[in-house]
Design a protein around this motif. Sequence first.
Motif, short mmCIF file in Angstrom:
data_model
loop_
_atom_site.label_atom_id
_atom_site.label_comp_id
_atom_site.label_asym_id
_atom_site.label_seq_id
_atom_site.Cartn_x
_atom_site.Cartn_y
_atom_site.Cartn_z
N ALA A 84 39.69 -22.94 -46.73
CA ALA A 84 38.86 -21.77 -47.06
C ALA A 84 38.55 -20.96 -45.79
CB ALA A 84 37.55 -22.23 -47.72
N ALA A 85 38.22 -21.67 -44.71
CA ALA A 85 37.90 -20.96 -43.46
C ALA A 85 39.12 -20.17 -42.97
CB ALA A 85 37.44 -21.96 -42.40
N GLU A 86 40.29 -20.78 -43.14
CA GLU A 86 41.52 -20.10 -42.72
C GLU A 86 41.75 -18.85 -43.57
OE1 GLU A 86 46.13 -21.23 -42.50
OE2 GLU A 86 44.75 -22.94 -42.53
N ALA A 87 41.52 -18.98 -44.88
CA ALA A 87 41.72 -17.83 -45.78
C ALA A 87 40.75 -16.70 -45.47
CB ALA A 87 41.56 -18.28 -47.24
N LEU A 88 39.59 -17.06 -44.92
CA LEU A 88 38.55 -16.05 -44.65
C LEU A 88 38.68 -15.43 -43.26
CD1 LEU A 88 35.43 -17.92 -46.09
CD2 LEU A 88 36.38 -15.79 -46.98
N GLN A 89 39.76 -15.78 -42.53
CA GLN A 89 39.81 -15.40 -41.11
C GLN A 89 39.65 -13.89 -40.87
OE1 GLN A 89 43.86 -15.87 -39.37
NE2 GLN A 89 44.39 -16.59 -41.43
N PHE A 90 40.08 -13.05 -41.83
CA PHE A 90 40.00 -11.59 -41.60
C PHE A 90 38.72 -10.96 -42.17
CE2 PHE A 90 44.56 -12.64 -41.70
CZ PHE A 90 44.89 -12.24 -40.41
N ALA A 91 37.88 -11.75 -42.80
CA ALA A 91 36.67 -11.17 -43.43
C ALA A 91 35.69 -10.73 -42.34
CB ALA A 91 36.02 -12.19 -44.34
N LYS A 92 35.12 -9.54 -42.57
CA LYS A 92 34.14 -9.04 -41.60
C LYS A 92 32.85 -9.84 -41.72
CE LYS A 92 37.16 -5.66 -42.34
NZ LYS A 92 38.05 -5.81 -43.50
N HIS A 93 32.50 -10.22 -42.94
CA HIS A 93 31.35 -11.09 -43.19
C HIS A 93 31.86 -12.17 -44.12
CE1 HIS A 93 29.09 -7.65 -41.74
NE2 HIS A 93 29.80 -6.93 -42.59
N LYS A 94 31.67 -13.43 -43.75
CA LYS A 94 32.27 -14.50 -44.55
C LYS A 94 31.28 -15.58 -44.93
CE LYS A 94 35.02 -14.95 -40.93
NZ LYS A 94 36.05 -15.40 -39.99
N ARG A 95 31.60 -16.24 -46.03
CA ARG A 95 30.73 -17.33 -46.49
C ARG A 95 31.60 -18.41 -47.15
NH1 ARG A 95 25.87 -16.20 -50.72
NH2 ARG A 95 25.13 -14.97 -48.94
N ILE A 96 31.30 -19.66 -46.84
CA ILE A 96 31.96 -20.77 -47.56
C ILE A 96 30.97 -21.31 -48.58
CG2 ILE A 96 32.77 -23.15 -47.32
CD1 ILE A 96 34.24 -22.34 -44.82
N HIS A 97 31.46 -21.51 -49.79
CA HIS A 97 30.65 -21.98 -50.91
C HIS A 97 31.15 -23.39 -51.24
CE1 HIS A 97 29.26 -20.93 -55.32
NE2 HIS A 97 28.43 -21.77 -54.71
N THR A 98 30.41 -24.37 -50.76
CA THR A 98 30.86 -25.74 -50.97
C THR A 98 29.80 -26.51 -51.76
OG1 THR A 98 31.77 -27.71 -49.90
CG2 THR A 98 29.86 -26.72 -48.81
N GLY A 99 30.22 -27.57 -52.41
CA GLY A 99 29.23 -28.33 -53.17
C GLY A 99 29.83 -29.48 -53.95
#
Length: 498
Positions: A84-99
Amino acid sequence: MSEKLYIFDTTLRDGEQVPGCQLNTSEKIKVAKQLELLGVDIIEAGFPVSSPGDFNSVVEISKAVTWPTICALTRAVENDITVAAEALQFAKHKRIHTGIGTSDQHIKYKFKSTRERIVEQAVAAVKFARNLVDEVEFYAEDAGRTDNEFLARVVEAAIAAGAKVINIPDTTGYCLPHEFGAKIKYLCDHVSGIENAIISTHCHNDLGMATANTVSGILNGARQVETTINGIGERAGNTSLEEIAMIVKCRNDIDLHTNINTRNIFQTSRMVANLMNMPVQANKAIVGRNAFAHSSGIHQDGVLKDVSTYEIIDPKEVGVDDNSIVLTARSGRAALNHHLQHLGIELDEAQLAEVYEKFLKLADRKKDITDEDLLVISGAQNKAHHTIKLEHLQVTSGKNMKSVACLELSISGEHFEAVSTGNGPVDAAVSALKKIIHRNMLVKEFTVQSISSGSDDIGKVHIQLECDGNVYYGFGADTDIVTASVEAYLDCINKFKR
Ligand code: KIV
Ligand code: ZN
């Protein structure tokens, strides 16, 4: 100034999980940009570890969207979080939703685990995610059926581990509104550190209470809501964004505001319905065809005297233009384009020319061109990527006779013909098709829908076919229902893995 209620949209994740609603990356980008225009704060763009397609969509949406936070879903599993972190690499603002699931049903049957191990796994996942991104949201799956005391323990541990947002999903849509509200209040009152986190609701609609539960959550302290456009989502769907946005806007006794530009609601609703082939029910609140239609004499009389008698929302507030231009065979391209744009369909000049030709043909046959007709004829270019196409279809059928179909397909430019009889015209046409396409196809679902009521109407066919253990969704539309059925088959067949 009132407090802000954050809008987290999961149309592209929970909504997209619905069979038949899958979008390709460019369609997802279109929806994400529309959500940005609508003013959504957080866009849940996908579940990157679930497939390369989902991974790629999160990457591309991250690049395409400017200001909203892009969120990616994971399980409480290190590899999911890394991906998920890799997929978000280009996001200007990012969030991981885990649970992880926290109800006894999930702990016992899904994880075969214990409460202690679930807390440990939750903490480990949040810590791991916090090493990769700043903003981590933790979800306690099936929180709706989780014992409040244990839920408070997990939530407290997740906050201490670094979660900034705590999602309390009513995953099975089981809670009653007062119960769900009490759950949120219990967390506010019993979790130490809760003031450092935002509580989020994520309600499913299995008992038709998603919106009511969400509102109850807001009234008891939640400051983020997870919603989808048109309420689409797993099973009976999620809380619909448009309902929450309008409740907060209309009700002066809810002292909150959202960032939603409500005038973009209708256009967004139609774009999603169109791209996902998921029509909006006519009486759907806010965005249904009848949401602002007053039909009884008493209501019409009241509205004519003063609109406030029966209308709590000005349709224009949600982007419904009540003096829309009526389309007829004499309408020009500009009028057609205006209508299409209002429905969330942006076409380039060549596409518009193609749709205009279809529109004129349809307008010759049909007096009343509806929005749904336009969605169907403009959706036809979705077939542009098809390598297997229907060229000709002739069917003879009638009472007390066997139906006969003669069908021609082009496959990557090469032409094939077949003739077959059948038990009715659709059966004959499909049986001719199967003489050319030699794949084992099992029909799981076949639904025929007419768009309005007349015999000159467009018929829509939705189909689910199973082939080699995979289920494919197809859609076809035509004034000839046999042609629509064959088109729906071909829509599936074009998606088959070779
Ligand atoms: O319904 C649910 O519990 C979910 C979670 C994955 C957030 O969709
Ligand atoms: Zn969900």
